[in-house]
Scaffold this active site. Structure first.
Site, PDB file in Angstrom:
ATOM      1  N   SER A 120      -2.289   0.809  -5.011  1.00 11.06           N
ATOM      2  CA  SER A 120      -2.842   1.775  -4.073  1.00 11.06           C
ATOM      3  C   SER A 120      -4.249   2.497  -4.678  1.00 11.06           C
ATOM      4  O   SER A 120      -4.431   2.358  -5.993  1.00 11.06           O
ATOM      5  CB  SER A 120      -2.000   3.134  -4.103  1.00 11.06           C
ATOM      6  OG  SER A 120      -2.453   4.186  -3.508  1.00 11.06           O
ATOM      7  N   ASN A 121      -5.079   2.992  -3.638  1.00 10.15           N
ATOM      8  CA  ASN A 121      -6.235   3.777  -4.189  1.00 10.15           C
ATOM      9  C   ASN A 121      -6.009   5.122  -4.861  1.00 10.15           C
ATOM     10  O   ASN A 121      -6.697   5.663  -5.653  1.00 10.15           O
ATOM     11  CB  ASN A 121      -7.079   4.375  -2.929  1.00 10.15           C
ATOM     12  CG  ASN A 121      -7.819   3.183  -2.470  1.00 10.15           C
ATOM     13  OD1 ASN A 121      -8.094   2.265  -3.236  1.00 10.15           O
ATOM     14  ND2 ASN A 121      -8.166   3.194  -1.046  1.00 10.15           N
ATOM     15  N   ASP A 161       0.727  -1.156   0.179  1.00  4.36           N
ATOM     16  CA  ASP A 161       0.181   0.053   0.022  1.00  4.36           C
ATOM     17  C   ASP A 161       0.863   1.404   0.041  1.00  4.36           C
ATOM     18  O   ASP A 161       2.012   1.086   0.284  1.00  4.36           O
ATOM     19  CB  ASP A 161      -0.920  -0.172   1.250  1.00  4.36           C
ATOM     20  CG  ASP A 161      -1.756   1.384   1.468  1.00  4.36           C
ATOM     21  OD1 ASP A 161      -2.417   1.790   0.539  1.00  4.36           O
ATOM     22  OD2 ASP A 161      -1.405   1.902   2.513  1.00  4.36           O
TER      23      ASP A 161
END
Length: 243
Positions: free
Chosen positions: A115-116, A9
């Site tokens: 990742s977002n 992340d």
């Protein structure tokens, strides 16, 4: 199965999201801490709400909207230059001090970010922090138009790296992300940066709980979702020792 890839992340795991606090305080003296924490809480909330509503907008838009919310909620007037200066920090977040060395020590396994973050945000951030030479892929959920912890987001790992879930170690400091990755079937390491003991002590030391302490209470402790990490470590530097 041996671990063939380690996937990280980005926000809160490799990059210190609290490093925006200095610029928020500079732009809005006396309000920096509360802006930083409300901003991050709403940023995550908006990503989940948009996924549930099936009204996707990328993380750049979510980040702007959540900052606008924080400033409006605090009744703060601002010029566009101040807003843009704060937003710009997300392209220059601080790496955790042990991040680059930990990634280098995990080679020759494939290394990636999932990742977002939107592609432009992530690619710029990775270049600005010189991680582009260490990573084999920077993967954005934008390809699926849904945010983590949706299973579709974690599918992107196999599609990008050609790995099965049990060949991947996924690393996150975010408990909701840990639960999502574990539910999907990945091996998961949780970076536990705030222990329960430290959290409890911080909450009772003062009559008033500071915004950062409240954020930690909400977002840094393992969630009750029925999924536990395979590994709990205190820092990225411990990762080579568990593989």
């Amino acid at each position: 199965m041996p671990i063939k890839a380690v996937v990280f992340d980005a926000y809160g795991t490799l990059y210190d999201i609290q490093s925006v606090a200095e610029i928020t305080e500079d732009a809005f003296p006396g309000y920096g801490e509360i802006i930083t924490q409300v901003w991050r809480i709403k940023q995550l909330e908006y990503s989940w709400l948009r996924s549930l509503m099936r009204r996707y907008q990328d993380f750049a838009a979510v980040t702007r909207d959540s900052l606008a919310y924080a400033l409006r909620a605090l009744r703060l007037d601002y010029e566009n230059d101040a807003f843009e200066r704060v937003i710009e920090k997300y392209l220059h977040l601080d790496l955790y001090p042990d991040a680059a060395a930990a990634l280098a020590a995990l080679k020759p396994r494939k290394l990636a970010i999932l990742s977002n973050g939107s592609p432009d945000m992530l690619n710029t951030l990775v270049r600005n922090t010189n991680l582009d030479g260490l990573l084999d892929a920077t993967i954005s959920v934008d390809a699926k138009k849904v945010f983590k912890p949706s299973p579709e987001a974690y599918e992107l790992i196999g599609e990008a790296l050609g790995t099965a879930p049990n060949e991947v170690l996924f690393v996150s400091s975010n408990p909701w992300d840990v639960a999502g990755a574990k539910s999907f079937g990945l091996n998961v390491a949780w970076i536990e940066r705030v222990t329960p003991e430290a959290m409890a002590l911080a909450c009772v030391e003062n009559e008033l709980v500071a915004p950062l302490t409240m954020f930690k209470a909400i977002r840094t402790q393992m969630d009750e979702l029925g999924f536990a990490p395979d590994h709990r470590v205190r820092a990225l530097s411990e990762l080579p020792g568990i593989i």
